[in-house]
Design a protein around this motif. Structure first.
Motif, PDB file in Angstrom:
ATOM      1  N   ASP A  79       1.039  -1.155   0.204  1.00 35.36           N
ATOM      2  CA  ASP A  79      -0.058   0.045  -0.130  1.00 35.36           C
ATOM      3  C   ASP A  79       0.942   1.077  -0.086  1.00 35.36           C
ATOM      4  O   ASP A  79       0.488   2.209  -0.684  1.00 35.36           O
ATOM      5  N   ILE A  80       1.733   1.411   0.782  1.00 33.85           N
ATOM      6  CA  ILE A  80       2.857   2.515   0.782  1.00 33.85           C
ATOM      7  C   ILE A  80       3.561   2.696  -0.585  1.00 33.85           C
ATOM      8  O   ILE A  80       3.641   3.547  -0.981  1.00 33.85           O
ATOM      9  N   GLY A  81       3.828   1.514  -1.252  1.00 38.38           N
ATOM     10  CA  GLY A  81       4.518   1.515  -2.561  1.00 38.38           C
ATOM     11  C   GLY A  81       3.613   2.212  -3.632  1.00 38.38           C
ATOM     12  O   GLY A  81       3.985   3.140  -4.443  1.00 38.38           O
ATOM     13  N   LYS A  82       2.338   1.804  -3.602  1.00 36.74           N
ATOM     14  CA  LYS A  82       1.361   2.271  -4.260  1.00 36.74           C
ATOM     15  C   LYS A  82       0.941   3.808  -4.194  1.00 36.74           C
ATOM     16  O   LYS A  82       0.656   4.568  -5.168  1.00 36.74           O
ATOM     17  N   ALA A  83       0.951   3.980  -2.929  1.00 33.49           N
ATOM     18  CA  ALA A  83       0.696   5.367  -2.471  1.00 33.49           C
ATOM     19  C   ALA A  83       1.857   6.401  -2.991  1.00 33.49           C
ATOM     20  O   ALA A  83       1.543   7.443  -3.520  1.00 33.49           O
ATOM     21  N   GLU A  84       3.051   5.731  -3.109  1.00 31.67           N
ATOM     22  CA  GLU A  84       4.158   6.737  -3.591  1.00 31.67           C
ATOM     23  C   GLU A  84       4.107   6.813  -5.005  1.00 31.67           C
ATOM     24  O   GLU A  84       4.414   7.829  -5.684  1.00 31.67           O
ATOM     25  N   LEU A  85       3.923   5.600  -5.784  1.00 28.91           N
ATOM     26  CA  LEU A  85       3.559   5.775  -7.377  1.00 28.91           C
ATOM     27  C   LEU A  85       2.430   6.681  -7.649  1.00 28.91           C
ATOM     28  O   LEU A  85       2.551   7.575  -8.521  1.00 28.91           O
ATOM     29  N   ILE A  86       1.292   6.622  -6.828  1.00 31.89           N
ATOM     30  CA  ILE A  86       0.194   7.543  -7.191  1.00 31.89           C
ATOM     31  C   ILE A  86       0.675   9.214  -7.101  1.00 31.89           C
ATOM     32  O   ILE A  86       0.283   9.956  -7.772  1.00 31.89           O
ATOM     33  N   SER A  87       1.391   9.206  -5.869  1.00 28.45           N
ATOM     34  CA  SER A  87       1.820  10.622  -5.433  1.00 28.45           C
ATOM     35  C   SER A  87       2.784  11.196  -6.805  1.00 28.45           C
ATOM     36  O   SER A  87       2.594  12.295  -6.970  1.00 28.45           O
ATOM     37  N   LYS A  88       3.426  10.031  -7.403  1.00 25.17           N
ATOM     38  CA  LYS A  88       4.367  10.432  -8.512  1.00 25.17           C
ATOM     39  C   LYS A  88       3.709  10.907  -9.648  1.00 25.17           C
ATOM     40  O   LYS A  88       4.077  11.811 -10.630  1.00 25.17           O
ATOM     41  N   LEU A  89       2.404  10.277  -9.760  1.00 20.75           N
ATOM     42  CA  LEU A  89       1.408  10.542 -11.149  1.00 20.75           C
ATOM     43  C   LEU A  89       0.673  11.735 -10.926  1.00 20.75           C
ATOM     44  O   LEU A  89       0.177  11.985 -11.865  1.00 20.75           O
ATOM     45  N   LEU A  90       0.238  12.227  -9.714  1.00 20.24           N
ATOM     46  CA  LEU A  90      -0.340  13.345  -9.631  1.00 20.24           C
ATOM     47  C   LEU A  90      -0.080  14.534 -10.456  1.00 20.24           C
ATOM     48  O   LEU A  90      -1.180  15.281 -10.920  1.00 20.24           O
ATOM     49  N   PRO A  91       1.121  14.787 -10.763  1.00 19.17           N
ATOM     50  CA  PRO A  91       1.560  15.909 -11.617  1.00 19.17           C
ATOM     51  C   PRO A  91       1.051  15.580 -13.035  1.00 19.17           C
ATOM     52  O   PRO A  91       0.748  16.523 -13.766  1.00 19.17           O
ATOM     53  N   VAL A  92       1.162  14.499 -13.488  1.00 18.35           N
ATOM     54  CA  VAL A  92       0.503  13.828 -14.896  1.00 18.35           C
ATOM     55  C   VAL A  92      -0.799  14.203 -14.795  1.00 18.35           C
ATOM     56  O   VAL A  92      -1.455  14.698 -15.746  1.00 18.35           O
ATOM     57  N   ILE A  93      -1.516  13.798 -13.865  1.00 17.89           N
ATOM     58  CA  ILE A  93      -2.977  14.035 -13.784  1.00 17.89           C
ATOM     59  C   ILE A  93      -3.294  15.610 -13.974  1.00 17.89           C
ATOM     60  O   ILE A  93      -4.178  15.937 -14.563  1.00 17.89           O
ATOM     61  N   ASP A  94      -2.578  16.374 -13.274  1.00 17.86           N
ATOM     62  CA  ASP A  94      -2.843  17.726 -13.216  1.00 17.86           C
ATOM     63  C   ASP A  94      -2.528  18.358 -14.378  1.00 17.86           C
ATOM     64  O   ASP A  94      -3.372  19.142 -14.985  1.00 17.86           O
ATOM     65  N   ALA A  95      -1.403  17.773 -15.373  1.00 18.03           N
ATOM     66  CA  ALA A  95      -1.193  18.168 -16.653  1.00 18.03           C
ATOM     67  C   ALA A  95      -2.299  18.042 -17.489  1.00 18.03           C
ATOM     68  O   ALA A  95      -2.617  18.747 -18.436  1.00 18.03           O
ATOM     69  N   PHE A  96      -2.804  16.915 -17.523  1.00 15.61           N
ATOM     70  CA  PHE A  96      -3.926  16.385 -18.332  1.00 15.61           C
ATOM     71  C   PHE A  96      -5.275  17.140 -17.907  1.00 15.61           C
ATOM     72  O   PHE A  96      -5.822  17.561 -19.056  1.00 15.61           O
ATOM     73  N   GLU A  97      -5.561  17.332 -16.924  1.00 12.67           N
ATOM     74  CA  GLU A  97      -6.643  18.505 -16.546  1.00 12.67           C
ATOM     75  C   GLU A  97      -6.449  19.757 -17.210  1.00 12.67           C
ATOM     76  O   GLU A  97      -7.283  20.481 -17.680  1.00 12.67           O
ATOM     77  N   ILE A  98      -5.219  20.351 -17.014  1.00 13.11           N
ATOM     78  CA  ILE A  98      -5.046  21.534 -17.529  1.00 13.11           C
ATOM     79  C   ILE A  98      -5.236  21.545 -19.268  1.00 13.11           C
ATOM     80  O   ILE A  98      -5.738  22.529 -19.699  1.00 13.11           O
ATOM     81  N   ALA A  99      -4.516  20.487 -19.652  1.00 16.10           N
ATOM     82  CA  ALA A  99      -4.656  20.459 -21.114  1.00 16.10           C
ATOM     83  C   ALA A  99      -6.037  20.032 -21.551  1.00 16.10           C
ATOM     84  O   ALA A  99      -6.599  20.796 -22.836  1.00 16.10           O
ATOM     85  N   LEU A 100      -6.833  19.522 -20.903  1.00 21.12           N
ATOM     86  CA  LEU A 100      -8.243  19.451 -21.353  1.00 21.12           C
ATOM     87  C   LEU A 100      -9.137  20.620 -20.979  1.00 21.12           C
ATOM     88  O   LEU A 100      -9.850  21.188 -22.116  1.00 21.12           O
ATOM     89  N   TYR A 101      -8.709  21.279 -20.236  1.00 18.84           N
ATOM     90  CA  TYR A 101      -9.297  22.731 -20.072  1.00 18.84           C
ATOM     91  C   TYR A 101      -8.965  23.398 -21.063  1.00 18.84           C
ATOM     92  O   TYR A 101      -9.937  24.181 -21.787  1.00 18.84           O
ATOM     93  N   SER A 102      -7.730  23.615 -21.412  1.00 21.50           N
ATOM     94  CA  SER A 102      -7.455  24.363 -22.376  1.00 21.50           C
ATOM     95  C   SER A 102      -7.864  24.051 -23.724  1.00 21.50           C
ATOM     96  O   SER A 102      -8.254  24.925 -24.654  1.00 21.50           O
TER      97      SER A 102
END
Length: 189
Positions: A79-102
């Motif tokens: 679970d800790i490993g998965k949480a770390e991976l998700i934490s590293k992927l959050l900037p990608v999700i943010d970038a996707f959301e910005i790209a979708l909005y733009s």
């Protein structure tokens, strides 16, 4: 003399019978002593067997508890490993959301926008299926799951969240990233 001989014979016979009785009594006492010894040995063996059985049951229970603890530790590490991976992927999700909005603002790129939406939706669903959850931001500011970026006057009561600047996420009750919010400082004077 014949009388004496007969008396001697009877006396010997009596002595032999008495000796036989004594021998039988001694044998009986020896048998009783031996039986008592055997009974005592059997009782000691039964006691030793019961103690060994009890130790074995306790050892089996300890081992079962150890296996459960190790399984829980392994799951916690995963679970800790998965949480770390998700934490590293959050900037990608943010970038996707910005790209979708733009891209939604530009009507000429609808097909590209649709492709981004599909990619984003697939990535987001995969992370949700692994246990990621978006923090719901409603009403009052929550210092445990939100961080204040700015306070500004508004019609809403003081301490009320006005806007979410960046979404927050948890993974199986582990805070990965707090939601970044703008909070009301109350009405203008």
């Amino acid at each position: 003399m014949a009388n004496e001989s007969a008396e001697n014979k009877e006396e010997k016979k009596g002595n032999e019978e008495e000796k036989t009785k004594q021998d039988q009594q001694v044998k009986q006492e020896a048998n009783q002593t031996q039986n008592q010894g055997q009974n005592q040995q059997a009782s000691e063996k039964e006691k030793e067997l019961a103690e060994t059985k009890d130790r074995l049951l306790r050892l089996a229970a300890e081992f079962d508890n150890y296996k459960k603890k190790v399984a829980n530790d392994v799951q916690a590490a995963k679970d800790i490993g998965k949480a770390e991976l998700i934490s590293k992927l959050l900037p990608v999700i943010d970038a996707f959301e910005i790209a979708l909005y733009s891209s939604s603002l530009n009507s000429q790129q609808k097909e590209i926008t649709k492709g981004f939406e599909l990619l984003f939706g697939e990535l987001y669903e995969t992370l949700k299926n692994e246990g990621m959850q978006e923090i719901e931001v409603k009403g009052k500011f929550d210092p445990y799951t939100q961080e204040v970026l700015l306070t500004k006057p508004s019609e809403k009561p003081e301490g009320t969240v006005i806007e979410v600047v960046r979404k927050g996420y948890t993974f199986k009750n582990i805070l990965i990233r707090p939601a970044s919010v703008i909070v009301s400082s109350g009405k203008k004077d």
